[in-house]
Design a protein around this motif. Sequence first.
Motif, PDB file in Angstrom:
ATOM      1  N   TYR A 104       0.882  -1.307   0.165  1.00 53.36           N
ATOM      2  CA  TYR A 104       0.016  -0.254   0.186  1.00 53.36           C
ATOM      3  C   TYR A 104       0.781   1.017  -0.294  1.00 53.36           C
ATOM      4  CZ  TYR A 104      -4.507   3.204   1.119  1.00 53.36           C
ATOM      5  OH  TYR A 104      -5.189   3.943   1.598  1.00 53.36           O
ATOM      6  N   ILE A 105       1.729   1.219   0.918  1.00 53.53           N
ATOM      7  CA  ILE A 105       3.179   2.212   0.464  1.00 53.53           C
ATOM      8  C   ILE A 105       3.476   2.184  -0.610  1.00 53.53           C
ATOM      9  CG2 ILE A 105       4.783   3.523   1.328  1.00 53.53           C
ATOM     10  CD1 ILE A 105       4.636   2.218   4.326  1.00 53.53           C
ATOM     11  N   ASP A 106       4.006   1.107  -1.016  1.00 55.65           N
ATOM     12  CA  ASP A 106       4.500   1.280  -2.664  1.00 55.65           C
ATOM     13  C   ASP A 106       3.348   2.005  -3.660  1.00 55.65           C
ATOM     14  OD1 ASP A 106       6.476   0.666  -1.561  1.00 55.65           O
ATOM     15  OD2 ASP A 106       6.186  -1.317  -2.028  1.00 55.65           O
ATOM     16  N   ASP A 107       2.464   2.084  -3.244  1.00 57.80           N
ATOM     17  CA  ASP A 107       1.407   2.177  -4.454  1.00 57.80           C
ATOM     18  C   ASP A 107       0.929   3.816  -4.002  1.00 57.80           C
ATOM     19  OD1 ASP A 107       1.016  -0.491  -5.417  1.00 57.80           O
ATOM     20  OD2 ASP A 107      -1.053  -1.035  -4.221  1.00 57.80           O
ATOM     21  N   THR A 108       1.019   4.061  -3.177  1.00 57.45           N
ATOM     22  CA  THR A 108       1.264   5.168  -2.348  1.00 57.45           C
ATOM     23  C   THR A 108       1.519   6.562  -3.588  1.00 57.45           C
ATOM     24  OG1 THR A 108      -0.089   4.780  -0.667  1.00 57.45           O
ATOM     25  CG2 THR A 108       0.567   7.521  -0.592  1.00 57.45           C
ATOM     26  N   GLU A 109       2.943   5.269  -3.367  1.00 60.06           N
ATOM     27  CA  GLU A 109       4.507   6.359  -3.878  1.00 60.06           C
ATOM     28  C   GLU A 109       3.995   6.530  -5.327  1.00 60.06           C
ATOM     29  OE1 GLU A 109       7.663   3.762  -2.202  1.00 60.06           O
ATOM     30  OE2 GLU A 109       7.862   5.166  -0.345  1.00 60.06           O
ATOM     31  N   ASP A 110       4.059   5.479  -5.832  1.00 62.25           N
ATOM     32  CA  ASP A 110       3.811   5.437  -7.245  1.00 62.25           C
ATOM     33  C   ASP A 110       2.810   6.527  -7.143  1.00 62.25           C
ATOM     34  OD1 ASP A 110       5.850   3.956  -7.169  1.00 62.25           O
ATOM     35  OD2 ASP A 110       3.834   1.895  -7.612  1.00 62.25           O
ATOM     36  N   TYR A 111       1.544   6.628  -7.187  1.00 63.21           N
ATOM     37  CA  TYR A 111       0.352   7.188  -7.004  1.00 63.21           C
ATOM     38  C   TYR A 111       1.244   8.883  -7.066  1.00 63.21           C
ATOM     39  CZ  TYR A 111      -3.879   9.754  -6.659  1.00 63.21           C
ATOM     40  OH  TYR A 111      -4.677  11.184  -6.994  1.00 63.21           O
ATOM     41  N   ILE A 112       1.748   8.994  -5.447  1.00 68.36           N
ATOM     42  CA  ILE A 112       2.430  10.075  -5.897  1.00 68.36           C
ATOM     43  C   ILE A 112       3.580  10.939  -6.780  1.00 68.36           C
ATOM     44  CG2 ILE A 112       3.883  11.815  -3.778  1.00 68.36           C
ATOM     45  CD1 ILE A 112       2.562  10.671  -1.542  1.00 68.36           C
ATOM     46  N   ASN A 113       4.308   9.416  -7.281  1.00 69.26           N
ATOM     47  CA  ASN A 113       5.582  10.138  -8.501  1.00 69.26           C
ATOM     48  C   ASN A 113       4.122  11.059  -9.705  1.00 69.26           C
ATOM     49  OD1 ASN A 113       7.374   9.901  -6.761  1.00 69.26           O
ATOM     50  ND2 ASN A 113       7.900   7.531  -6.759  1.00 69.26           N
ATOM     51  N   ILE A 114       3.022   9.754 -10.324  1.00 65.75           N
ATOM     52  CA  ILE A 114       2.389  10.518 -11.380  1.00 65.75           C
ATOM     53  C   ILE A 114       1.816  11.434 -10.849  1.00 65.75           C
ATOM     54  CG2 ILE A 114       0.312   9.259 -12.479  1.00 65.75           C
ATOM     55  CD1 ILE A 114       0.532   6.397 -11.770  1.00 65.75           C
ATOM     56  N   GLN A 115       0.740  12.374  -9.667  1.00 64.87           N
ATOM     57  CA  GLN A 115       0.888  13.246  -9.750  1.00 64.87           C
ATOM     58  C   GLN A 115       2.130  14.358  -9.698  1.00 64.87           C
ATOM     59  OE1 GLN A 115      -0.725  13.205  -5.644  1.00 64.87           O
ATOM     60  NE2 GLN A 115      -3.412  13.234  -6.371  1.00 64.87           N
ATOM     61  N   LEU A 116       3.344  14.099  -9.184  1.00 68.04           N
ATOM     62  CA  LEU A 116       4.038  14.850  -9.211  1.00 68.04           C
ATOM     63  C   LEU A 116       4.748  15.172 -10.482  1.00 68.04           C
ATOM     64  CD1 LEU A 116       6.756  14.459  -6.167  1.00 68.04           C
ATOM     65  CD2 LEU A 116       4.893  16.203  -6.401  1.00 68.04           C
ATOM     66  N   ASP A 117       4.990  14.176 -11.500  1.00 70.57           N
ATOM     67  CA  ASP A 117       4.361  14.219 -13.143  1.00 70.57           C
ATOM     68  C   ASP A 117       3.810  14.640 -13.777  1.00 70.57           C
ATOM     69  OD1 ASP A 117       6.996  12.561 -12.731  1.00 70.57           O
ATOM     70  OD2 ASP A 117       6.068  10.626 -12.666  1.00 70.57           O
ATOM     71  N   ASN A 118       2.594  14.652 -13.299  1.00 71.92           N
ATOM     72  CA  ASN A 118       1.556  15.164 -13.483  1.00 71.92           C
ATOM     73  C   ASN A 118       1.934  16.711 -13.865  1.00 71.92           C
ATOM     74  OD1 ASN A 118      -0.958  16.761 -15.312  1.00 71.92           O
ATOM     75  ND2 ASN A 118      -2.048  15.932 -13.073  1.00 71.92           N
ATOM     76  N   HIS A 119       2.208  17.288 -12.659  1.00 73.56           N
ATOM     77  CA  HIS A 119       2.460  19.084 -11.913  1.00 73.56           C
ATOM     78  C   HIS A 119       3.798  19.049 -12.893  1.00 73.56           C
ATOM     79  CE1 HIS A 119      -0.738  19.144  -9.724  1.00 73.56           C
ATOM     80  NE2 HIS A 119      -0.440  18.483  -8.785  1.00 73.56           N
ATOM     81  N   ARG A 120       4.650  18.417 -12.889  1.00 75.57           N
ATOM     82  CA  ARG A 120       5.951  18.895 -13.786  1.00 75.57           C
ATOM     83  C   ARG A 120       5.241  19.251 -15.122  1.00 75.57           C
ATOM     84  NH1 ARG A 120       8.356  14.802 -12.944  1.00 75.57           N
ATOM     85  NH2 ARG A 120       9.172  15.139 -10.659  1.00 75.57           N
ATOM     86  N   ASN A 121       4.987  17.902 -16.061  1.00 74.59           N
ATOM     87  CA  ASN A 121       4.781  18.573 -17.281  1.00 74.59           C
ATOM     88  C   ASN A 121       3.564  19.495 -17.027  1.00 74.59           C
ATOM     89  OD1 ASN A 121       5.774  15.870 -18.204  1.00 74.59           O
ATOM     90  ND2 ASN A 121       3.587  14.398 -17.593  1.00 74.59           N
ATOM     91  N   GLN A 122       2.825  19.739 -16.826  1.00 80.07           N
ATOM     92  CA  GLN A 122       1.824  21.282 -16.403  1.00 80.07           C
ATOM     93  C   GLN A 122       2.846  22.364 -16.990  1.00 80.07           C
ATOM     94  OE1 GLN A 122      -1.318  21.241 -12.941  1.00 80.07           O
ATOM     95  NE2 GLN A 122      -1.639  19.458 -14.698  1.00 80.07           N
ATOM     96  N   LEU A 123       3.851  21.777 -15.972  1.00 81.26           N
ATOM     97  CA  LEU A 123       4.733  23.891 -15.596  1.00 81.26           C
ATOM     98  C   LEU A 123       5.193  23.328 -17.869  1.00 81.26           C
ATOM     99  CD1 LEU A 123       6.126  23.195 -12.207  1.00 81.26           C
ATOM    100  CD2 LEU A 123       4.971  24.592 -12.834  1.00 81.26           C
ATOM    101  N   ILE A 124       5.838  21.933 -17.617  1.00 83.23           N
ATOM    102  CA  ILE A 124       6.673  22.460 -19.106  1.00 83.23           C
ATOM    103  C   ILE A 124       5.673  22.939 -19.630  1.00 83.23           C
ATOM    104  CG2 ILE A 124       7.467  20.766 -21.382  1.00 83.23           C
ATOM    105  CD1 ILE A 124       8.744  19.138 -18.285  1.00 83.23           C
ATOM    106  N   GLN A 125       4.406  22.950 -19.539  1.00 81.11           N
ATOM    107  CA  GLN A 125       3.843  23.712 -20.690  1.00 81.11           C
ATOM    108  C   GLN A 125       3.748  24.269 -20.933  1.00 81.11           C
ATOM    109  OE1 GLN A 125      -0.075  21.022 -20.753  1.00 81.11           O
ATOM    110  NE2 GLN A 125       0.233  19.090 -21.508  1.00 81.11           N
TER     111      GLN A 125
END
Length: 451
Positions: free
Chosen positions: A362-383
């Motif tokens: 569950y912790i690993d899944d949460t970390e993956d979800y957080i990493n996906i969220q951070l990647d999404n925010h990073r992509n928005q900043l790149i746009q």
Amino acid sequence: MRLLSIDWRSLILYRKSLYLLLPPPPALLFSCHNWQEELYSQKDRPATGGDVSAPAAEKMARDALAAAADAQAALKKKTAAARSWILFDSSGEGTILDADKYAIMHRVQIHARDLRILDPLLSYPSTILGRERAIVLNLEHIKAIITADEVLLRDPTEENVIPIVEELRRRLRSDNVINQAHGEGRENINGQHDLDGVEEDESPFEFRALEVALEAICSYLDARTTELETAAYPALDELTSKISSRNLDRVRKLKSAMTRLTARVQKVRDELEQLLDDDDDMADLYLTRKLAGASSPVSGSGVPNWLPGSPTIGSKISRASRASAATIHGNENDVEELEMLLEAYFMQIDGTLNKLATLREYIDDTEDYINIQLDNHRNQLIQLELFLSSGTVCLSLYALVAGIFGMNIPYSWNDNHGYVFKWVVGISGLVSGFLFVFIIAYARHKGLVGS
């Protein structure tokens, strides 16, 4: 220069006593008291240039006496901790023992290497050792020595050991009452022969004590796991809803606690699994059977009653005595009772380990979800950076045209052509706008910018 009369040999002995945590010699204390009396007697004397300062020397004497007192207190504390044992007999009566390690070794007949496993100052993994006349048990905070008719438990006043002491007292007393009632009933009805059958069918004393220890450690680790789950799941859910430094630090601490707890549970599980995989090790834990075999006429003549020099020799003698007992009783390889006992708690500790594994997933899944969220925010900043960069390029072209026409250079075609200003400004703005739209459309066509 006049110095104080100090016994320097006593001071050297004092320094050695501090390193060895030994009580200071009486000569040192006597010398320090004499030194202090001499200081008080010289307090009112006029000090010359070469004399030692009386207040400084008095302070040194006080420090020496305080250090000696601290050394004695540390020695008493260490000795008290080393002699903290409680003894339970087969009837459940507990007795506090004031004995050192040599007395314990002589009482249960184990080697010093085995007793060192139970030292709280040393770090040893969870271990269950079967010796000739004792079971050495080291399971986290449970450090015990089990024989065929008594249990020695270390540090009975510790917070985590007190429930085990109460459970041992309660369980052994209740089993003793039940066994006495069954024995009296069978003796009154069917005679002595049925009484022997009851005694053969009942669980040996060492297994009852071992069961209490295994139940205590499994319940303790399961309770710690439940507490960790209760704190971890809400923290992880809160982190998924709001990523902040406080939530991240909280989850980091919980993950560290989970890693340490998983290692502890894994050690206990590995020890039980190792015992279950080796029938000889399980047979070493049958102390009552070995004692009955040693007291029989055949095996009693072949096995001497003395403390073995090493655990290896003790194990060989133990198996030899079991082989002799097997000749008479024919049950040397019968470890079904202990195997069933160990399998029950192995399944319990394995379930606790599965809970921790689920929590880790569950912790690993949460970390993956957080990493996906951070990647999404990073992509928005790149746009956003792409939009700003494109706009900056277009405005730069517009500023270039304005800079060219705004130069303060005299030329003839600039006279009487004021209407050209509006055309230059309009055409430059339209060209810049079309260029910005073209860049954004091209980026979306290539998939660089989301729709």
